[in-house]
Design a protein around this motif. Structure first.
Motif, PDB file in Angstrom:
ATOM      1  N   ASP A   1       3.696  -8.154 -10.408  1.00  0.00           N
ATOM      2  CA  ASP A   1       3.557  -7.233 -11.783  1.00  0.00           C
ATOM      3  C   ASP A   1       4.951  -7.009 -12.566  1.00  0.00           C
ATOM      4  OD1 ASP A   1       2.968  -4.079 -13.548  1.00  0.00           O
ATOM      5  OD2 ASP A   1       1.636  -4.770 -12.198  1.00  0.00           O
ATOM      6  N   PRO A   2       4.639  -7.259 -13.444  1.00  0.00           N
ATOM      7  CA  PRO A   2       5.794  -6.041 -14.624  1.00  0.00           C
ATOM      8  C   PRO A   2       6.195  -5.297 -14.717  1.00  0.00           C
ATOM      9  CG  PRO A   2       3.946  -6.896 -15.652  1.00  0.00           C
ATOM     10  CD  PRO A   2       3.662  -7.605 -14.713  1.00  0.00           C
ATOM     11  N   GLN A   3       5.205  -4.472 -13.906  1.00  0.00           N
ATOM     12  CA  GLN A   3       6.362  -2.901 -13.935  1.00  0.00           C
ATOM     13  C   GLN A   3       7.079  -3.262 -12.384  1.00  0.00           C
ATOM     14  OE1 GLN A   3       5.562  -0.518 -15.551  1.00  0.00           O
ATOM     15  NE2 GLN A   3       4.267  -1.716 -17.214  1.00  0.00           N
ATOM     16  N   PRO A   4       7.372  -2.311 -12.546  1.00  0.00           N
ATOM     17  CA  PRO A   4       7.960  -0.688 -13.282  1.00  0.00           C
ATOM     18  C   PRO A   4       8.565  -1.160 -14.294  1.00  0.00           C
ATOM     19  CG  PRO A   4       9.881  -0.668 -11.447  1.00  0.00           C
ATOM     20  CD  PRO A   4       8.914  -1.813 -11.306  1.00  0.00           C
TER      21      PRO A   4
ATOM     22  N   ALA B   1       0.511  -0.824   0.069  1.00  0.00           N
ATOM     23  CA  ALA B   1       0.248  -0.114  -0.163  1.00  0.00           C
ATOM     24  C   ALA B   1       0.472   1.107  -0.085  1.00  0.00           C
ATOM     25  CB  ALA B   1      -0.986   0.622   0.864  1.00  0.00           C
ATOM     26  N   GLN B   2       1.934   1.510   0.923  1.00  0.00           N
ATOM     27  CA  GLN B   2       2.818   2.610   0.996  1.00  0.00           C
ATOM     28  C   GLN B   2       4.285   2.055   1.824  1.00  0.00           C
ATOM     29  OE1 GLN B   2       1.827   5.577   0.427  1.00  0.00           O
ATOM     30  NE2 GLN B   2      -0.097   5.728  -0.043  1.00  0.00           N
ATOM     31  N   LEU B   3       5.141   2.711   0.887  1.00  0.00           N
ATOM     32  CA  LEU B   3       6.805   2.420   1.163  1.00  0.00           C
ATOM     33  C   LEU B   3       7.551   3.904   1.303  1.00  0.00           C
ATOM     34  CD1 LEU B   3       8.874   1.443  -1.743  1.00  0.00           C
ATOM     35  CD2 LEU B   3       6.839   2.305  -1.913  1.00  0.00           C
ATOM     36  N   GLN B   4       8.164   3.708   1.853  1.00  0.00           N
ATOM     37  CA  GLN B   4       8.955   4.897   2.851  1.00  0.00           C
ATOM     38  C   GLN B   4      10.332   4.291   2.143  1.00  0.00           C
ATOM     39  OE1 GLN B   4       8.094   7.091   6.347  1.00  0.00           O
ATOM     40  NE2 GLN B   4       5.857   5.653   6.710  1.00  0.00           N
ATOM     41  N   LEU B   5      11.294   5.093   1.981  1.00  0.00           N
ATOM     42  CA  LEU B   5      12.208   4.931   1.494  1.00  0.00           C
ATOM     43  C   LEU B   5      13.845   6.368   2.620  1.00  0.00           C
ATOM     44  CD1 LEU B   5      12.322   3.222  -1.732  1.00  0.00           C
ATOM     45  CD2 LEU B   5      12.542   2.386   0.126  1.00  0.00           C
ATOM     46  N   GLY B   6      14.431   5.504   3.205  1.00  0.00           N
ATOM     47  CA  GLY B   6      15.327   7.390   4.114  1.00  0.00           C
ATOM     48  C   GLY B   6      16.304   7.555   2.860  1.00  0.00           C
ATOM     49  N   PRO B   7      16.294   8.769   2.811  1.00  0.00           N
ATOM     50  CA  PRO B   7      17.652   9.217   2.242  1.00  0.00           C
ATOM     51  C   PRO B   7      18.704   9.006   2.179  1.00  0.00           C
ATOM     52  CG  PRO B   7      16.991  10.510   4.473  1.00  0.00           C
ATOM     53  CD  PRO B   7      16.216   9.241   4.084  1.00  0.00           C
ATOM     54  N   TYR B   8      19.087   8.191   2.415  1.00  0.00           N
ATOM     55  CA  TYR B   8      20.394   8.247   2.196  1.00  0.00           C
ATOM     56  C   TYR B   8      19.992   7.071   1.757  1.00  0.00           C
ATOM     57  CZ  TYR B   8      20.782  12.148   5.551  1.00  0.00           C
ATOM     58  OH  TYR B   8      20.703  13.410   5.685  1.00  0.00           O
ATOM     59  N   GLY B   9      19.821   5.757   1.249  1.00  0.00           N
ATOM     60  CA  GLY B   9      20.053   4.311   1.296  1.00  0.00           C
ATOM     61  C   GLY B   9      20.704   3.745   1.946  1.00  0.00           C
TER      62      GLY B   9
ATOM     63  N   ASP C   1      17.743  -3.940  -2.713  1.00  0.00           N
ATOM     64  CA  ASP C   1      17.975  -3.955  -4.491  1.00  0.00           C
ATOM     65  C   ASP C   1      16.625  -4.065  -4.972  1.00  0.00           C
ATOM     66  OD1 ASP C   1      20.829  -2.916  -4.552  1.00  0.00           O
ATOM     67  OD2 ASP C   1      21.409  -4.639  -3.962  1.00  0.00           O
ATOM     68  N   LEU C   2      16.809  -3.343  -5.859  1.00  0.00           N
ATOM     69  CA  LEU C   2      15.322  -4.064  -7.097  1.00  0.00           C
ATOM     70  C   LEU C   2      15.830  -4.655  -8.388  1.00  0.00           C
ATOM     71  CD1 LEU C   2      12.312  -3.073  -7.343  1.00  0.00           C
ATOM     72  CD2 LEU C   2      13.145  -1.323  -9.033  1.00  0.00           C
ATOM     73  N   LEU C   3      15.317  -6.085  -8.446  1.00  0.00           N
ATOM     74  CA  LEU C   3      15.811  -6.624  -9.638  1.00  0.00           C
ATOM     75  C   LEU C   3      14.777  -7.210 -10.271  1.00  0.00           C
ATOM     76  CD1 LEU C   3      18.534  -8.897  -7.694  1.00  0.00           C
ATOM     77  CD2 LEU C   3      19.167  -6.575  -8.790  1.00  0.00           C
ATOM     78  N   GLN C   4      15.402  -7.448 -11.703  1.00  0.00           N
ATOM     79  CA  GLN C   4      13.591  -7.591 -12.537  1.00  0.00           C
ATOM     80  C   GLN C   4      14.924  -9.564 -12.573  1.00  0.00           C
ATOM     81  OE1 GLN C   4      13.897  -6.523 -16.386  1.00  0.00           O
ATOM     82  NE2 GLN C   4      12.143  -6.991 -16.758  1.00  0.00           N
TER      83      GLN C   4
ATOM     84  N   ARG D   1      23.807   0.874  -0.461  1.00  0.00           N
ATOM     85  CA  ARG D   1      24.324   1.393  -1.438  1.00  0.00           C
ATOM     86  C   ARG D   1      22.553   2.257  -1.841  1.00  0.00           C
ATOM     87  NH1 ARG D   1      25.614  -3.855  -2.841  1.00  0.00           N
ATOM     88  NH2 ARG D   1      23.367  -4.143  -2.962  1.00  0.00           N
ATOM     89  N   PRO D   2      22.824   3.462  -2.463  1.00  0.00           N
ATOM     90  CA  PRO D   2      21.361   4.034  -2.660  1.00  0.00           C
ATOM     91  C   PRO D   2      19.698   3.251  -3.336  1.00  0.00           C
ATOM     92  CG  PRO D   2      23.273   5.356  -3.413  1.00  0.00           C
ATOM     93  CD  PRO D   2      23.718   4.300  -3.296  1.00  0.00           C
ATOM     94  N   PHE D   3      19.094   3.870  -2.810  1.00  0.00           N
ATOM     95  CA  PHE D   3      17.703   2.530  -3.701  1.00  0.00           C
ATOM     96  C   PHE D   3      17.720   3.087  -5.181  1.00  0.00           C
ATOM     97  CE2 PHE D   3      17.097   3.221   1.278  1.00  0.00           C
ATOM     98  CZ  PHE D   3      17.046   1.904   1.908  1.00  0.00           C
ATOM     99  N   ASP D   4      17.290   2.332  -5.426  1.00  0.00           N
ATOM    100  CA  ASP D   4      16.110   2.507  -6.898  1.00  0.00           C
ATOM    101  C   ASP D   4      15.147   3.527  -6.672  1.00  0.00           C
ATOM    102  OD1 ASP D   4      15.378   2.002  -9.153  1.00  0.00           O
ATOM    103  OD2 ASP D   4      16.510   0.426  -9.461  1.00  0.00           O
ATOM    104  N   PRO D   5      16.155   4.350  -6.820  1.00  0.00           N
ATOM    105  CA  PRO D   5      14.042   5.243  -7.521  1.00  0.00           C
ATOM    106  C   PRO D   5      12.566   4.506  -7.716  1.00  0.00           C
ATOM    107  CG  PRO D   5      15.673   6.342  -8.579  1.00  0.00           C
ATOM    108  CD  PRO D   5      16.380   4.901  -8.128  1.00  0.00           C
ATOM    109  N   ARG D   6      13.168   3.294  -8.623  1.00  0.00           N
ATOM    110  CA  ARG D   6      11.579   2.904  -9.260  1.00  0.00           C
ATOM    111  C   ARG D   6      11.247   2.051  -8.686  1.00  0.00           C
ATOM    112  NH1 ARG D   6      14.900   0.159 -14.003  1.00  0.00           N
ATOM    113  NH2 ARG D   6      15.937  -0.324 -12.098  1.00  0.00           N
TER     114      ARG D   6
END
Length: 297
Positions: A65-68, A24-32, A131-134, A35-40
């Protein structure tokens, strides 16, 4: 760093709480984290969490879902790969729970049966990773060069023998190599070698068939026992309910320097500590005698 049992415990807690739920919602800290968080990652909002699983020392959250979108177009879907690093914890709580300064990832889910729940990743040292991975994630580093998992059918005596063949490295060092066997760390390698009566400095390529068979036989039950006990809490590890693990109370050599061998009585000795590759190794020099491989006995 959490090893296979601690990661498995956290994975099971997340799986029980959120598999089948919708983000429903997610919050990601500003510093990762590491590694930095993937904005996607924010585009996962609204997706259903189809599967939660462990791969090596990572927890994978497989969204349906195949998005993003990626430059290459749609794939088979996306996964969040969570590594807890040195001090990370994953906590299952309620959406109105207060957040602290070290809470760097907050995922709020709508549950299939109604209601909401929250997954909070806390990491004071920020050595973990999200990490966001396909998918398939097995095509991405570090998953594209992993050895067999000790809790999966691919961990066979033959596979262990292949990993040891031609390797002059000490058997302890080899077992810590994720390309040889995944998930093992300092604690459980020390414990496994004690149960198999193998000296930690023995070159891997010199293990006899009987030693390989014993080592292969003790590793999966040891890990399952640790999972059942909630893992080992030496400092930071806790389950998703915040409770510490209890397997540290069952350690037979790790952290027991100077204490008598648990096997007791003569001819068993006192637990010693030595340093290998910058890490403490605990062993019983009587039950795990050095040099026997050199003598061919």
């Amino acid at each position: 760093m959490p090893e296979l049992p601690e990661v498995e415990v956290a994975m099971k807690g997340i799986k029980a709480a959120f598999e089948g739920a919708t983000l429903a919602q997610l919050q990601l800290g500003p510093y990762g984290l590491r590694r930095p968080f993937d904005p996607r990652t924010r585009q996962l909002r609204g997706q259903r969490l189809g599967r939660v699983r462990r791969l090596a020392k990572y927890i994978l959250l497989d969204f349906e879902d195949p998005q993003p979108k990626s430059p290459g177009g749609e794939g088979a879907g996306w996964s969040l790969a969570l590594h807890l690093g040195m001090s990370g914890r994953a906590l299952v709580t309620t959406t109105d729970s207060a957040l602290g300064r070290h809470d760097h990832v907050v995922l709020d889910f709508t549950l299939p049966q109604g209601g909401q729940g929250r997954l909070v990743v806390t990491d004071p040292r920020r050595f973990g990773a999200l990490d966001l991975l396909q998918r398939p994630v097995e095509g991405h580093p570090p998953f594209n060069a992993l050895g067999p998992d000790p809790l999966e059918p691919g961990f066979t005596k033959a596979a262990l023998a292949v990993a040891c063949k031609g390797r002059r490295a000490p058997i302890k060092n080899l077992l810590l190599d994720q390309k040889a066997v995944v998930g093992l760390g300092n604690i459980y390698v020390c414990e496994a070698l004690f149960r198999a009566a193998i000296h930690p400095a023995q070159p891997a390529c010199t293990l006899r068939p009987s030693q390989l068979a014993k080592l292969h036989a003790v590793i999966p039950p040891l890990l399952r026992q640790a999972v059942a006990a909630g893992g080992s809490t030496l400092r930071d590890h806790a389950g998703t309910d915040g409770r510490p693990g209890a397997f540290q109370q069952l350690h037979q050599v790790y952290g027991r320097e100077g204490q008598p061998c648990v096997l007791g009585g003569a001819p068993h000795g006192t637990i010693k500590r030595m340093v290998q590759a910058g890490r403490s190794t605990f062993h019983c020099p009587t039950c795990q005698p050095p040099g026997t491989w050199e003598a061919g006995t």
